[in-house]
Write a protein that holds these residues in place. Sequence first.
Motif, PDB file in Angstrom:
ATOM      1  N   LYS A 126       0.824  -1.213   0.000  1.00 38.49           N
ATOM      2  CA  LYS A 126       0.000   0.000   0.000  1.00 38.49           C
ATOM      3  C   LYS A 126       0.862   1.268   0.000  1.00 38.49           C
ATOM      4  CE  LYS A 126      -3.722  -2.510   0.408  1.00 38.49           C
ATOM      5  NZ  LYS A 126      -4.588  -2.711  -0.775  1.00 38.49           N
ATOM      6  N   TRP A 129      -0.653   4.614  -0.751  1.00 39.23           N
ATOM      7  CA  TRP A 129      -1.611   5.218   0.185  1.00 39.23           C
ATOM      8  C   TRP A 129      -0.990   6.362   0.999  1.00 39.23           C
ATOM      9  CZ3 TRP A 129      -5.104   1.191   3.135  1.00 39.23           C
ATOM     10  CH2 TRP A 129      -5.946   0.546   2.207  1.00 39.23           C
ATOM     11  N   LEU A 137     -11.255   6.395   2.172  1.00 37.91           N
ATOM     12  CA  LEU A 137     -11.113   4.949   2.327  1.00 37.91           C
ATOM     13  C   LEU A 137     -12.419   4.312   2.780  1.00 37.91           C
ATOM     14  CD1 LEU A 137      -7.661   4.757   4.158  1.00 37.91           C
ATOM     15  CD2 LEU A 137      -8.111   4.699   1.691  1.00 37.91           C
ATOM     16  N   SER A 138     -12.583   3.042   2.427  1.00 36.39           N
ATOM     17  CA  SER A 138     -13.724   2.268   2.927  1.00 36.39           C
ATOM     18  C   SER A 138     -13.499   1.930   4.398  1.00 36.39           C
ATOM     19  CB  SER A 138     -13.865   0.981   2.132  1.00 36.39           C
ATOM     20  OG  SER A 138     -12.793   0.096   2.438  1.00 36.39           O
ATOM     21  N   GLN A 141     -10.728  -0.562   4.724  1.00 36.13           N
ATOM     22  CA  GLN A 141      -9.422   0.061   4.488  1.00 36.13           C
ATOM     23  C   GLN A 141      -8.974   0.892   5.688  1.00 36.13           C
ATOM     24  OE1 GLN A 141     -10.516   2.018   0.833  1.00 36.13           O
ATOM     25  NE2 GLN A 141      -9.481   0.500  -0.435  1.00 36.13           N
ATOM     26  N   LYS A 142      -9.925   1.551   6.349  1.00 40.58           N
ATOM     27  CA  LYS A 142      -9.588   2.302   7.567  1.00 40.58           C
ATOM     28  C   LYS A 142      -9.104   1.349   8.667  1.00 40.58           C
ATOM     29  CE  LYS A 142     -12.800   6.115   6.706  1.00 40.58           C
ATOM     30  NZ  LYS A 142     -14.069   6.768   7.133  1.00 40.58           N
ATOM     31  N   LEU A 144      -7.544  -1.382   8.128  1.00 38.28           N
ATOM     32  CA  LEU A 144      -6.194  -1.774   7.736  1.00 38.28           C
ATOM     33  C   LEU A 144      -5.192  -0.680   8.081  1.00 38.28           C
ATOM     34  CD1 LEU A 144      -4.271  -3.766   6.439  1.00 38.28           C
ATOM     35  CD2 LEU A 144      -4.898  -2.836   4.192  1.00 38.28           C
ATOM     36  N   VAL A 145      -5.549   0.581   7.882  1.00 37.10           N
ATOM     37  CA  VAL A 145      -4.669   1.690   8.273  1.00 37.10           C
ATOM     38  C   VAL A 145      -4.366   1.626   9.764  1.00 37.10           C
ATOM     39  CG1 VAL A 145      -4.520   4.201   8.543  1.00 37.10           C
ATOM     40  CG2 VAL A 145      -5.327   3.228   6.385  1.00 37.10           C
ATOM     41  N   THR A 171     -13.598  -8.978   3.806  1.00 39.47           N
ATOM     42  CA  THR A 171     -12.747  -8.031   4.530  1.00 39.47           C
ATOM     43  C   THR A 171     -12.244  -8.639   5.830  1.00 39.47           C
ATOM     44  OG1 THR A 171     -13.994  -6.194   3.571  1.00 39.47           O
ATOM     45  CG2 THR A 171     -12.614  -5.697   5.485  1.00 39.47           C
TER      46      THR A 171
END
Length: 241
Positions: A126, A129, A137-138, A141-142, A144-145, A171
Amino acid sequence: MAEFSIRLDDLGYEVAGRPVLSGITLHSPARRIGVVGRNGSGKSTLARLLAGLLKPTSGQVRIAGIDPIRDRRAALETVGILFQNPEHQIIFPHVGEEIAFGLRQQGLNKAEAARRGQAMLQSFGKAHWTDAPVSALSQGQKHLVCMMAVLAMRPQLMILDEPFAGLDIPTRRQLARHLDRSGTRLIHISHDPGDLAGYDHLFWLDRGRIMAEGAAAPLLADFTAEMIRQGDLDDIADLAG
């Protein structure tokens, strides 16, 4: 090197004189510990006590020998937490800033924090990013951050406070795979038995107390059977929120 372990001794926590957790004693050197319990059983409070975000009313917490509420600097090197809602964790508007923040808290200078944050993004594929706005972000994805931000700090232990709740199956599976690959010790706290299958050591939390502990398969079978029994009761007023 001394064996890594988590120790909670007669841990209690009250809010306005009302006990939320009582007499919690939990000792384990396992790499992957699960805590299962229904909504309202005190799971999120337990997660925050483990991370040193709340001070116990009684008893003590020791993670690898440190008290996370008294020694915050050591706690930053030892334990990280991933919340159920990434909005409660994310502070900065851009991904790179968010991942660098914890590293700066650990004492790294701006350049080194940025370099290590970029390396973490690269390891997850990523790197693009870095300057992405978090708002674009979805939800997955948040999450994952947040996971990358915690892992970048290289904690010995990561506490998961129902981070998969509300996420779709693909997910959930992707995030779980990233966690497995990280090799980090985990305490995963969840109401969903499916999140904890295969964990090394499980604890069943109910109404603020540890009701049982043991291997994953039999304990989760007992928990599921009890949840089904309670769900078949006629009086919904008796159910926890």
